[in-house]
Design an enzyme around this catalytic site. Structure first.
Site, mmCIF file in Angstrom:
data_model
loop_
_atom_site.group_PDB
_atom_site.id
_atom_site.type_symbol
_atom_site.label_atom_id
_atom_site.label_comp_id
_atom_site.label_asym_id
_atom_site.label_seq_id
_atom_site.Cartn_x
_atom_site.Cartn_y
_atom_site.Cartn_z
ATOM 1 N N GLY A 7 -20.132 72.533 80.890
ATOM 2 C CA GLY A 7 -21.336 72.436 81.708
ATOM 3 C C GLY A 7 -21.028 71.699 82.986
ATOM 4 O O GLY A 7 -20.909 70.471 82.987
ATOM 5 N N LEU A 8 -20.884 72.446 84.083
ATOM 6 C CA LEU A 8 -20.503 71.848 85.361
ATOM 7 C C LEU A 8 -21.624 71.989 86.384
ATOM 8 O O LEU A 8 -21.411 72.376 87.525
ATOM 9 C CB LEU A 8 -19.208 72.490 85.877
ATOM 10 C CG LEU A 8 -17.978 72.330 84.967
ATOM 11 C CD1 LEU A 8 -16.796 73.125 85.514
ATOM 12 C CD2 LEU A 8 -17.609 70.852 84.819
ATOM 13 N N GLY A 12 -22.912 67.441 85.183
ATOM 14 C CA GLY A 12 -21.599 67.634 84.579
ATOM 15 C C GLY A 12 -20.464 67.601 85.592
ATOM 16 O O GLY A 12 -19.426 66.990 85.350
ATOM 17 N N LYS A 171 -32.786 56.850 74.909
ATOM 18 C CA LYS A 171 -32.996 57.563 76.179
ATOM 19 C C LYS A 171 -34.397 58.183 76.230
ATOM 20 O O LYS A 171 -35.024 58.239 77.289
ATOM 21 C CB LYS A 171 -31.934 58.665 76.340
ATOM 22 C CG LYS A 171 -32.062 59.492 77.627
ATOM 23 C CD LYS A 171 -32.013 58.641 78.884
ATOM 24 C CE LYS A 171 -31.694 59.447 80.137
ATOM 25 N NZ LYS A 171 -32.539 60.600 80.371
ATOM 26 N N HIS A 174 -36.626 55.417 77.136
ATOM 27 C CA HIS A 174 -36.326 55.131 78.548
ATOM 28 C C HIS A 174 -37.099 56.076 79.458
ATOM 29 O O HIS A 174 -37.734 55.661 80.437
ATOM 30 C CB HIS A 174 -34.813 55.266 78.769
ATOM 31 C CG HIS A 174 -34.380 55.372 80.194
ATOM 32 N ND1 HIS A 174 -34.500 56.532 80.933
ATOM 33 C CD2 HIS A 174 -33.787 54.473 81.026
ATOM 34 C CE1 HIS A 174 -34.021 56.347 82.140
ATOM 35 N NE2 HIS A 174 -33.588 55.104 82.232
ATOM 36 N N GLU A 178 -40.108 55.529 82.175
ATOM 37 C CA GLU A 178 -39.982 56.065 83.531
ATOM 38 C C GLU A 178 -41.263 56.780 83.959
ATOM 39 O O GLU A 178 -41.723 56.626 85.097
ATOM 40 C CB GLU A 178 -38.800 57.031 83.560
ATOM 41 C CG GLU A 178 -38.541 57.726 84.874
ATOM 42 C CD GLU A 178 -37.424 58.740 84.739
ATOM 43 O OE1 GLU A 178 -37.687 59.936 84.942
ATOM 44 O OE2 GLU A 178 -36.289 58.338 84.406
#
Length: 304
Positions: A7-8, A12, A171, A174, A178
């Site tokens: 995953g770029l 990523g 997360k 978190h 947020e």
């Protein structure tokens, strides 16, 4: 260390870049070959299939999934369960539901695989500033992969939070926080805008001021300063606010555990409200006021 990054996308690719800058060797795979080629141009190695990625890593392997949460991550994880060998580590860095991480760790353990779940915060600024990493899973495997976490994170910016699912759970909370913080800032600026002083206030300068020693200073205010500087009073921005899913999971978890979270819950509801033009609820309210009090209503395409 040598690891595979699957995953770029925005996150990523930047994480792969930060790792390479720290001396790690990254073998990258992406559905779009162009991003793999870009990684190679910047010093990484290519893998145009998951099989090729596994072949280019030495046992015990480390593979990091940085894919969208949900089907894409689940499908890739299932593929790697058959491709990887006992002792290899599979890391899920998406915003996955924490119960999925618990299930994946249990299923992987039956095949000798180690699964770590990592909540990642830092967004597009992480390449330059470093990320905040919340990590769940086997502590021994966390320590084996720790050089990777240390390179990605800000100083003191990563933490082993507990067993399987702990990283994604922390997360999730978190992101719920947020939502509440963003809603508070939005409502505060709205009060200013609706006041007699609003037209003369420079909101970018005010955001900058509030970040100089006040109790509400934050990175979100830094981003607000930039947004106001770039777009003035944000006339070019449509007030449609999506949610990633983690806000919903936070509220669902609160119901499950009986934890009162009115601020976070209402922040999520406000996001839903932002997507409803000429909301049916408000039409009902207007109609009821007309019926019991004879109050005028505004009609579509005209006045009352």
């Amino acid at each position: 260390m040598r690891l595979g990054m699957v995953g770029l996308g925005k996150m990523g690719m930047n994480m792969a870049r930060r790792l390479m800058l720290s001396g790690h060797e990254v073998v990258g795979h992406n559905r779009s070959p162009a991003k793999v080629e870009r990684l190679v141009h910047e010093g990484g190695e290519s893998a145009y299939s998951l099989e090729e990625l596994v072949e280019k890593l030495e046992s015990p392997r480390t593979v990091w999934l940085m894919l969208p949460a949900g089907a894409a991550t689940i499908q890739a994880a299932h593929r790697f369960e058959s491709l990887l060998e006992p002792g290899d580590v599979l890391i899920d860095g998406s915003n996955s539901f924490y119960k999925d991480a618990v299930r994946r760790a249990w299923e992987g353990s039956k095949k000798g695989l180690h699964c770590l779940d990592v909540g990642v915060s830092g967004g597009v600024w992480g390449l330059e500033n470093g990320y905040c990493l919340m990590i769940g899973g086997n502590r021994e495997q966390f320590e084996r992969v720790e050089p990777v976490f240390k390179s990605l994170a800000q100083p003191e910016g990563y933490m082993h939070c507990g067993g399987p699912g702990a990283g994604h759970f922390v997360k999730m909370v978190h992101n719920g926080i947020e939502y509440g913080l963003m809603q508070a800032y939005a409502e505060g600026f709205a009060m200013l805008e609706d006041s007699r002083y609003g037209p003369e206030l420079d909101y970018s300068a005010l955001s900058h001021l509030w970040n100089r020693g006040s109790v509400i200073r934050s990175w979100l205010l830094e981003l607000a300063e930039k947004a106001f500087a770039d777009s003035g009073r944000l006339e070019d921005v449509k007030g449609w606010v999506e949610d990633s899913g983690e806000g919903r999971w936070t509220v669902q978890q609160a119901v499950e555990s009986g934890t009162p979270i009115p601020v976070l819950s209402l922040a999520l509801m406000e996001r839903f409200s932002s997507r409803r033009e000429n909301d049916f609820r408000n039409r009902i309210l207007a109609a009821l006021r007309r019926e019991f009090g004879g109050h005028a209503v505004k009609k579509e395409g005209g006045d009352a």
